[in-house]
Design an enzyme around this catalytic site. Structure first.
Site, PDB file in Angstrom:
ATOM      1  N   HIS A  13     -27.447  39.050   5.184  1.00 23.57           N
ATOM      2  CA  HIS A  13     -26.178  39.657   4.807  1.00 23.57           C
ATOM      3  C   HIS A  13     -24.990  38.808   5.214  1.00 23.57           C
ATOM      4  CE1 HIS A  13     -26.691  40.966   8.995  1.00 23.57           C
ATOM      5  NE2 HIS A  13     -25.395  41.212   9.041  1.00 23.57           N
ATOM      6  N   GLU A  62     -21.868  43.617   5.744  1.00 20.26           N
ATOM      7  CA  GLU A  62     -21.588  44.337   6.980  1.00 20.26           C
ATOM      8  C   GLU A  62     -20.107  44.203   7.281  1.00 20.26           C
ATOM      9  OE1 GLU A  62     -22.545  44.225  11.791  1.00 20.26           O
ATOM     10  OE2 GLU A  62     -23.240  42.588  10.509  1.00 20.26           O
TER      11      GLU A  62
END
Length: 78
Positions: A13, A62
């Site tokens: 991510h 995130e």
């Protein structure tokens, strides 16, 4: 992200730093876009907050309210 959607979801991510006071606002906006928000994981107090979500092409993002350096310092002093 450019290119074809990812065929599967992974934990790989991109993390972006946001202000702690803005996490709830971002959560509302991300939900309004229809992105899948993942349940949070347990955190050490003082580590900051994270908001994980997948976009429509299976990319994981995130939003986190502290830096990696701050998090590592917190773990070392826990």
């Amino acid at each position: 992200m450019e290119g074809a959607p990812l065929p599967t979801r992974t934990y790989n991510h991109i993390a972006l730093k946001v202000d702690d006071n803005d996490i709830e606002t971002y959560h509302e906006k991300i939900t309004a876009f229809g992105f899948e928000v993942l349940p949070g994981r347990p955190r050490v107090q003082g580590e900051g907050q994270s908001l994980y979500f997948y976009d429509h092409d299976n990319h994981l993002f995130e939003l986190h309210s502290s830096t990696l350096e701050q998090r590592l310092h917190r773990y070392a002093n826990n």
